[in-house]
Design an enzyme around this catalytic site. Structure first.
Site, PDB file in Angstrom:
ATOM      1  N   ASN A  12       0.873  -1.180   0.000  1.00  0.00           N
ATOM      2  CA  ASN A  12       0.000   0.000   0.000  1.00  0.00           C
ATOM      3  C   ASN A  12       0.914   1.235   0.000  1.00  0.00           C
ATOM      4  O   ASN A  12       1.556   1.518   1.003  1.00  0.00           O
ATOM      5  CB  ASN A  12      -0.882  -0.044   1.259  1.00  0.00           C
ATOM      6  CG  ASN A  12      -1.679   1.231   1.456  1.00  0.00           C
ATOM      7  OD1 ASN A  12      -1.795   2.067   0.552  1.00  0.00           O
ATOM      8  ND2 ASN A  12      -2.245   1.388   2.647  1.00  0.00           N
ATOM      9  N   LYS A  14       0.029   4.270  -0.176  1.00  0.00           N
ATOM     10  CA  LYS A  14      -0.616   5.434   0.477  1.00  0.00           C
ATOM     11  C   LYS A  14      -0.429   6.686  -0.381  1.00  0.00           C
ATOM     12  O   LYS A  14      -0.410   6.588  -1.604  1.00  0.00           O
ATOM     13  CB  LYS A  14      -0.079   5.606   1.898  1.00  0.00           C
ATOM     14  CG  LYS A  14      -0.109   4.315   2.711  1.00  0.00           C
ATOM     15  CD  LYS A  14       0.183   4.521   4.154  1.00  0.00           C
ATOM     16  CE  LYS A  14       0.226   3.178   4.856  1.00  0.00           C
ATOM     17  NZ  LYS A  14       0.369   3.288   6.282  1.00  0.00           N
ATOM     18  N   HIS A  99      -9.115   0.825   5.681  1.00  0.00           N
ATOM     19  CA  HIS A  99      -7.790   1.018   6.288  1.00  0.00           C
ATOM     20  C   HIS A  99      -7.948   1.935   7.496  1.00  0.00           C
ATOM     21  O   HIS A  99      -8.758   2.863   7.478  1.00  0.00           O
ATOM     22  CB  HIS A  99      -6.823   1.633   5.262  1.00  0.00           C
ATOM     23  CG  HIS A  99      -5.407   1.621   5.743  1.00  0.00           C
ATOM     24  ND1 HIS A  99      -4.941   2.528   6.664  1.00  0.00           N
ATOM     25  CD2 HIS A  99      -4.368   0.794   5.469  1.00  0.00           C
ATOM     26  CE1 HIS A  99      -3.667   2.261   6.925  1.00  0.00           C
ATOM     27  NE2 HIS A  99      -3.296   1.209   6.210  1.00  0.00           N
ATOM     28  N   GLU A 101      -6.323   4.319   8.530  1.00  0.00           N
ATOM     29  CA  GLU A 101      -6.141   5.751   8.250  1.00  0.00           C
ATOM     30  C   GLU A 101      -7.418   6.342   7.660  1.00  0.00           C
ATOM     31  O   GLU A 101      -7.733   7.507   7.902  1.00  0.00           O
ATOM     32  CB  GLU A 101      -4.926   5.938   7.315  1.00  0.00           C
ATOM     33  CG  GLU A 101      -3.625   5.697   8.081  1.00  0.00           C
ATOM     34  CD  GLU A 101      -2.449   5.243   7.238  1.00  0.00           C
ATOM     35  OE1 GLU A 101      -2.528   5.323   5.998  1.00  0.00           O
ATOM     36  OE2 GLU A 101      -1.448   4.797   7.836  1.00  0.00           O
ATOM     37  N   GLU A 169      -4.647  -5.461  10.898  1.00  0.00           N
ATOM     38  CA  GLU A 169      -3.606  -4.448  11.059  1.00  0.00           C
ATOM     39  C   GLU A 169      -3.802  -3.714  12.389  1.00  0.00           C
ATOM     40  O   GLU A 169      -4.611  -2.776  12.472  1.00  0.00           O
ATOM     41  CB  GLU A 169      -3.686  -3.425   9.926  1.00  0.00           C
ATOM     42  CG  GLU A 169      -3.474  -4.017   8.562  1.00  0.00           C
ATOM     43  CD  GLU A 169      -2.954  -2.965   7.588  1.00  0.00           C
ATOM     44  OE1 GLU A 169      -1.888  -3.193   7.013  1.00  0.00           O
ATOM     45  OE2 GLU A 169      -3.604  -1.917   7.430  1.00  0.00           O
ATOM     46  N   GLY A 175       3.305   1.712  10.775  1.00  0.00           N
ATOM     47  CA  GLY A 175       4.301   2.770  10.614  1.00  0.00           C
ATOM     48  C   GLY A 175       5.101   3.087  11.864  1.00  0.00           C
ATOM     49  O   GLY A 175       5.788   4.107  11.934  1.00  0.00           O
ATOM     50  N   SER A 213       4.074  -2.698  10.147  1.00  0.00           N
ATOM     51  CA  SER A 213       5.539  -2.747  10.299  1.00  0.00           C
ATOM     52  C   SER A 213       6.170  -4.060   9.832  1.00  0.00           C
ATOM     53  O   SER A 213       7.158  -4.527  10.416  1.00  0.00           O
ATOM     54  CB  SER A 213       5.947  -2.432  11.753  1.00  0.00           C
ATOM     55  OG  SER A 213       5.615  -1.085  12.061  1.00  0.00           O
TER      56      SER A 213
HETATM   57  C1  PEP Z   1      -0.384  -0.116   6.418  1.00  0.00           C
HETATM   58  O1  PEP Z   1      -0.614   1.057   6.579  1.00  0.00           O
HETATM   59  O2  PEP Z   1      -1.213  -0.843   5.839  1.00  0.00           O
HETATM   60  C2  PEP Z   1       0.872  -0.656   6.922  1.00  0.00           C
HETATM   61  C3  PEP Z   1       0.895  -1.905   7.210  1.00  0.00           C
HETATM   62  O3  PEP Z   1       1.899   0.224   7.084  1.00  0.00           O
HETATM   63  P1  PEP Z   1       3.392  -0.126   7.577  1.00  0.00           P
HETATM   64  O4  PEP Z   1       3.806  -1.388   6.888  1.00  0.00           O
HETATM   65  O5  PEP Z   1       4.213   1.059   7.151  1.00  0.00           O
HETATM   66  O6  PEP Z   1       3.328  -0.299   9.047  1.00  0.00           O
END
Ligand code: PEP
Length: 251
Positions: A12, A14, A99, A101, A169, A175, A213
Protein backbone atom coordinates in the site's frame (compact mmCIF):
# COMPACT_ATOMS: atom_id res chain seq x y z
CA UNK A 1 -0.38 -21.24 6.82
CA UNK A 2 -2.97 -23.54 5.31
CA UNK A 3 -1.85 -25.24 2.13
CA UNK A 4 -5.10 -24.45 0.35
CA UNK A 5 -4.82 -20.68 0.68
CA UNK A 6 -2.57 -18.89 -1.79
CA UNK A 7 -0.69 -16.13 0.04
CA UNK A 8 -1.11 -12.51 -1.01
CA UNK A 9 1.73 -10.04 -0.45
CA UNK A 10 0.24 -6.59 -0.94
CA UNK A 11 1.90 -3.17 -0.89
CA UNK A 12 0.00 0.00 0.00
CA UNK A 13 1.86 3.07 -1.25
CA UNK A 14 -0.62 5.43 0.48
CA UNK A 15 -0.11 9.09 -0.54
CA UNK A 16 3.38 8.44 -1.89
CA UNK A 17 4.76 8.28 -5.39
CA UNK A 18 5.12 10.45 -8.46
CA UNK A 19 5.46 9.20 -12.03
CA UNK A 20 9.12 8.41 -11.33
CA UNK A 21 8.00 5.64 -8.94
CA UNK A 22 7.33 3.49 -12.03
CA UNK A 23 11.00 2.47 -11.79
CA UNK A 24 10.28 0.72 -8.47
CA UNK A 25 7.41 -1.22 -10.01
CA UNK A 26 9.57 -2.13 -13.01
CA UNK A 27 12.18 -3.53 -10.61
CA UNK A 28 9.52 -5.52 -8.77
CA UNK A 29 8.13 -6.90 -12.02
CA UNK A 30 11.66 -7.91 -13.07
CA UNK A 31 12.07 -9.87 -9.81
CA UNK A 32 8.67 -11.51 -10.24
CA UNK A 33 9.41 -12.51 -13.82
CA UNK A 34 12.26 -14.70 -12.64
CA UNK A 35 9.62 -17.00 -11.16
CA UNK A 36 7.74 -18.97 -13.79
CA UNK A 37 5.12 -20.18 -11.31
CA UNK A 38 4.98 -17.87 -8.28
CA UNK A 39 3.38 -19.47 -5.23
CA UNK A 40 1.84 -16.20 -4.04
CA UNK A 41 -0.13 -13.28 -5.43
CA UNK A 42 1.67 -9.93 -5.53
CA UNK A 43 -0.16 -6.63 -5.39
CA UNK A 44 0.77 -2.94 -5.39
CA UNK A 45 -1.82 -0.30 -4.50
CA UNK A 46 -0.41 3.01 -5.77
CA UNK A 47 -2.11 6.38 -5.41
CA UNK A 48 -5.01 6.72 -7.87
CA UNK A 49 -3.05 9.20 -9.98
CA UNK A 50 -0.61 6.43 -10.92
CA UNK A 51 -3.02 3.54 -11.27
CA UNK A 52 -3.42 3.36 -15.04
CA UNK A 53 0.29 3.92 -15.65
CA UNK A 54 1.29 1.30 -13.06
CA UNK A 55 -1.18 -1.19 -14.52
CA UNK A 56 0.53 -0.69 -17.89
CA UNK A 57 3.95 -1.26 -16.30
CA UNK A 58 2.72 -4.42 -14.55
CA UNK A 59 1.19 -5.65 -17.82
CA UNK A 60 0.64 -9.40 -17.80
CA UNK A 61 3.23 -10.02 -15.08
CA UNK A 62 2.44 -11.65 -11.74
CA UNK A 63 2.19 -8.20 -10.14
CA UNK A 64 -1.38 -6.93 -9.86
CA UNK A 65 -2.55 -3.39 -9.17
CA UNK A 66 -5.17 -2.18 -6.71
CA UNK A 67 -6.89 0.92 -5.38
CA UNK A 68 -6.58 2.21 -1.82
CA UNK A 69 -10.25 3.12 -1.34
CA UNK A 70 -13.42 3.56 -3.39
CA UNK A 71 -16.71 5.40 -3.08
CA UNK A 72 -19.83 3.34 -2.40
CA UNK A 73 -21.59 4.63 -5.51
CA UNK A 74 -20.86 3.81 -9.12
CA UNK A 75 -20.85 7.43 -10.33
CA UNK A 76 -22.36 10.81 -9.50
CA UNK A 77 -21.86 14.12 -7.75
CA UNK A 78 -19.09 13.14 -5.33
CA UNK A 79 -16.26 15.57 -5.93
CA UNK A 80 -12.85 14.04 -5.45
CA UNK A 81 -14.11 10.50 -5.04
CA UNK A 82 -13.40 7.49 -7.22
CA UNK A 83 -15.71 4.53 -7.82
CA UNK A 84 -14.77 0.87 -7.89
CA UNK A 85 -15.80 0.81 -11.55
CA UNK A 86 -13.29 3.59 -12.28
CA UNK A 87 -10.52 1.73 -10.47
CA UNK A 88 -11.32 -1.41 -12.43
CA UNK A 89 -11.37 0.58 -15.68
CA UNK A 90 -7.91 1.96 -14.85
CA UNK A 91 -6.50 -1.54 -14.38
CA UNK A 92 -7.13 -2.43 -10.72
CA UNK A 93 -8.12 -5.89 -9.60
CA UNK A 94 -8.25 -5.24 -5.84
CA UNK A 95 -9.32 -2.38 -3.58
CA UNK A 96 -8.36 -1.81 0.05
CA UNK A 97 -11.33 -0.72 2.19
CA UNK A 98 -11.48 0.26 5.85
CA UNK A 99 -7.79 1.02 6.29
CA UNK A 100 -7.37 2.48 9.77
CA UNK A 101 -6.14 5.75 8.25
CA UNK A 102 -9.46 6.02 6.37
CA UNK A 103 -11.42 4.99 9.46
CA UNK A 104 -9.60 7.66 11.53
CA UNK A 105 -9.06 10.50 9.03
CA UNK A 106 -12.36 10.19 7.14
CA UNK A 107 -14.64 8.84 9.87
CA UNK A 108 -15.26 5.65 7.94
CA UNK A 109 -17.46 3.53 10.19
CA UNK A 110 -18.03 -0.20 9.79
CA UNK A 111 -21.22 0.62 7.87
CA UNK A 112 -19.29 2.81 5.44
CA UNK A 113 -16.59 0.17 5.04
CA UNK A 114 -19.27 -2.46 4.37
CA UNK A 115 -20.84 -0.27 1.66
CA UNK A 116 -17.42 0.25 0.08
CA UNK A 117 -16.63 -3.47 0.16
CA UNK A 118 -19.98 -4.09 -1.50
CA UNK A 119 -19.11 -1.47 -4.12
CA UNK A 120 -15.75 -3.12 -4.74
CA UNK A 121 -17.54 -6.41 -5.40
CA UNK A 122 -20.09 -4.70 -7.66
CA UNK A 123 -17.20 -3.19 -9.63
CA UNK A 124 -15.50 -6.56 -10.05
CA UNK A 125 -12.72 -5.93 -7.52
CA UNK A 126 -11.46 -8.08 -4.67
CA UNK A 127 -12.00 -6.11 -1.45
CA UNK A 128 -9.21 -6.13 1.13
CA UNK A 129 -11.13 -5.32 4.29
CA UNK A 130 -8.89 -3.96 7.07
CA UNK A 131 -9.56 -4.45 10.77
CA UNK A 132 -7.43 -3.71 13.80
CA UNK A 133 -7.44 -2.42 17.34
CA UNK A 134 -5.91 0.79 18.70
CA UNK A 135 -3.32 0.73 21.47
CA UNK A 136 -5.92 1.91 24.00
CA UNK A 137 -8.22 -0.94 22.97
CA UNK A 138 -5.41 -3.48 23.28
CA UNK A 139 -4.40 -2.15 26.68
CA UNK A 140 -8.01 -2.34 27.82
CA UNK A 141 -8.07 -6.01 26.74
CA UNK A 142 -10.69 -5.27 24.11
CA UNK A 143 -8.77 -6.47 21.04
CA UNK A 144 -10.90 -9.51 20.25
CA UNK A 145 -14.18 -7.66 20.86
CA UNK A 146 -13.12 -4.85 18.53
CA UNK A 147 -12.04 -7.31 15.85
CA UNK A 148 -15.32 -9.24 16.16
CA UNK A 149 -17.31 -6.05 15.79
CA UNK A 150 -15.31 -4.92 12.75
CA UNK A 151 -15.42 -8.28 10.99
CA UNK A 152 -19.16 -8.81 11.61
CA UNK A 153 -20.13 -5.30 10.58
CA UNK A 154 -17.69 -4.50 7.75
CA UNK A 155 -18.35 -7.54 5.57
CA UNK A 156 -21.22 -7.36 3.07
CA UNK A 157 -23.58 -10.26 2.54
CA UNK A 158 -22.07 -11.36 -0.76
CA UNK A 159 -18.55 -11.70 0.63
CA UNK A 160 -16.79 -14.89 -0.45
CA UNK A 161 -13.22 -16.14 -0.43
CA UNK A 162 -13.00 -15.20 -4.11
CA UNK A 163 -13.98 -11.55 -3.66
CA UNK A 164 -12.76 -10.73 -0.16
CA UNK A 165 -9.49 -10.71 1.76
CA UNK A 166 -9.19 -9.63 5.41
CA UNK A 167 -6.17 -7.68 6.65
CA UNK A 168 -5.53 -7.65 10.39
CA UNK A 169 -3.61 -4.45 11.06
CA UNK A 170 -3.19 -3.39 14.69
CA UNK A 171 -3.36 0.41 14.48
CA UNK A 172 -0.46 0.79 16.92
CA UNK A 173 1.79 -1.31 14.68
CA UNK A 174 1.24 0.73 11.51
CA UNK A 175 4.30 2.77 10.61
CA UNK A 176 5.71 2.52 14.14
CA UNK A 177 8.26 -0.28 13.79
CA UNK A 178 6.38 -2.15 16.55
CA UNK A 179 4.79 -5.52 15.87
CA UNK A 180 2.75 -7.89 18.00
CA UNK A 181 4.48 -11.12 18.95
CA UNK A 182 3.82 -14.07 16.62
CA UNK A 183 1.72 -15.59 19.44
CA UNK A 184 -0.42 -12.45 19.64
CA UNK A 185 -0.87 -12.46 15.87
CA UNK A 186 -1.87 -16.14 16.02
CA UNK A 187 -4.54 -15.43 18.63
CA UNK A 188 -6.15 -12.67 16.56
CA UNK A 189 -5.96 -14.56 13.27
CA UNK A 190 -7.55 -17.65 14.85
CA UNK A 191 -10.27 -15.40 16.24
CA UNK A 192 -10.89 -13.81 12.83
CA UNK A 193 -11.16 -17.24 11.25
CA UNK A 194 -13.70 -18.26 13.87
CA UNK A 195 -15.77 -15.14 13.12
CA UNK A 196 -15.54 -15.84 9.39
CA UNK A 197 -16.72 -19.42 9.97
CA UNK A 198 -19.97 -18.02 11.36
CA UNK A 199 -20.43 -15.61 8.44
CA UNK A 200 -19.32 -17.36 5.26
CA UNK A 201 -19.69 -20.81 3.71
CA UNK A 202 -16.17 -20.85 2.28
CA UNK A 203 -14.51 -19.18 5.28
CA UNK A 204 -11.66 -21.70 5.32
CA UNK A 205 -10.56 -20.35 1.92
CA UNK A 206 -10.57 -16.65 2.89
CA UNK A 207 -7.11 -15.16 3.08
CA UNK A 208 -6.31 -13.24 6.26
CA UNK A 209 -3.26 -11.00 5.94
CA UNK A 210 -1.18 -9.47 8.70
CA UNK A 211 -0.16 -5.81 8.36
CA UNK A 212 1.80 -3.39 10.55
CA UNK A 213 5.54 -2.75 10.30
CA UNK A 214 6.23 -5.82 8.18
CA UNK A 215 9.75 -5.66 6.75
CA UNK A 216 12.33 -8.00 5.30
CA UNK A 217 13.76 -8.81 8.71
CA UNK A 218 10.50 -9.92 10.36
CA UNK A 219 8.44 -11.15 7.40
CA UNK A 220 9.49 -14.76 7.57
CA UNK A 221 8.55 -15.09 11.23
CA UNK A 222 5.20 -13.34 10.74
CA UNK A 223 4.30 -15.24 7.55
CA UNK A 224 4.97 -18.54 9.36
CA UNK A 225 2.25 -17.85 11.94
CA UNK A 226 -0.74 -20.16 11.66
CA UNK A 227 -3.66 -18.61 9.75
CA UNK A 228 -1.50 -15.80 8.33
CA UNK A 229 -1.98 -15.89 4.57
CA UNK A 230 0.21 -13.01 3.51
CA UNK A 231 0.96 -9.40 4.35
CA UNK A 232 -0.30 -5.88 3.79
CA UNK A 233 2.78 -3.68 3.74
CA UNK A 234 3.01 0.11 3.89
CA UNK A 235 6.43 1.76 4.21
CA UNK A 236 8.45 -1.25 3.11
CA UNK A 237 6.48 -1.54 -0.15
CA UNK A 238 7.69 1.75 -1.60
CA UNK A 239 11.08 0.45 -2.71
CA UNK A 240 11.39 -2.80 -4.64
CA UNK A 241 14.61 -3.53 -2.72
CA UNK A 242 12.63 -3.50 0.56
CA UNK A 243 9.46 -5.15 -0.74
CA UNK A 244 10.98 -8.02 -2.68
CA UNK A 245 12.50 -9.75 0.40
CA UNK A 246 8.99 -9.78 1.90
CA UNK A 247 7.53 -11.28 -1.28
CA UNK A 248 10.42 -13.76 -1.33
CA UNK A 249 9.22 -15.35 1.92
CA UNK A 250 6.17 -16.67 0.07
CA UNK A 251 7.17 -16.99 -3.57
C1 PEP B 1 -0.38 -0.12 6.42
O1 PEP B 1 -0.61 1.06 6.58
O2 PEP B 1 -1.21 -0.84 5.84
C2 PEP B 1 0.87 -0.66 6.92
C3 PEP B 1 0.90 -1.91 7.21
O3 PEP B 1 1.90 0.22 7.08
P1 PEP B 1 3.39 -0.13 7.58
O4 PEP B 1 3.81 -1.39 6.89
O5 PEP B 1 4.21 1.06 7.15
O6 PEP B 1 3.33 -0.30 9.05
Amino acid sequence: MSNQRRPLIAGNWKMNGLASAASELKELVAHAEKHAAPKCDILICPPATLLREMAAVAGNSAVEIGGQVCHANESGAHTGDISAEMLKDAGASYCIVGHSERRADHNETNAVVKAKAEAAHRGGLIAIVCVGETLAEREADKTLDVISDQVKNSLPEGATAANTVIAYEPVWAIGTGKTPTPDDVAVVHAHIRKELDALMNDSDQVRVLYGGSVKGSNAEELMAVENVDGALVGGASLKAADFWPIVATSI
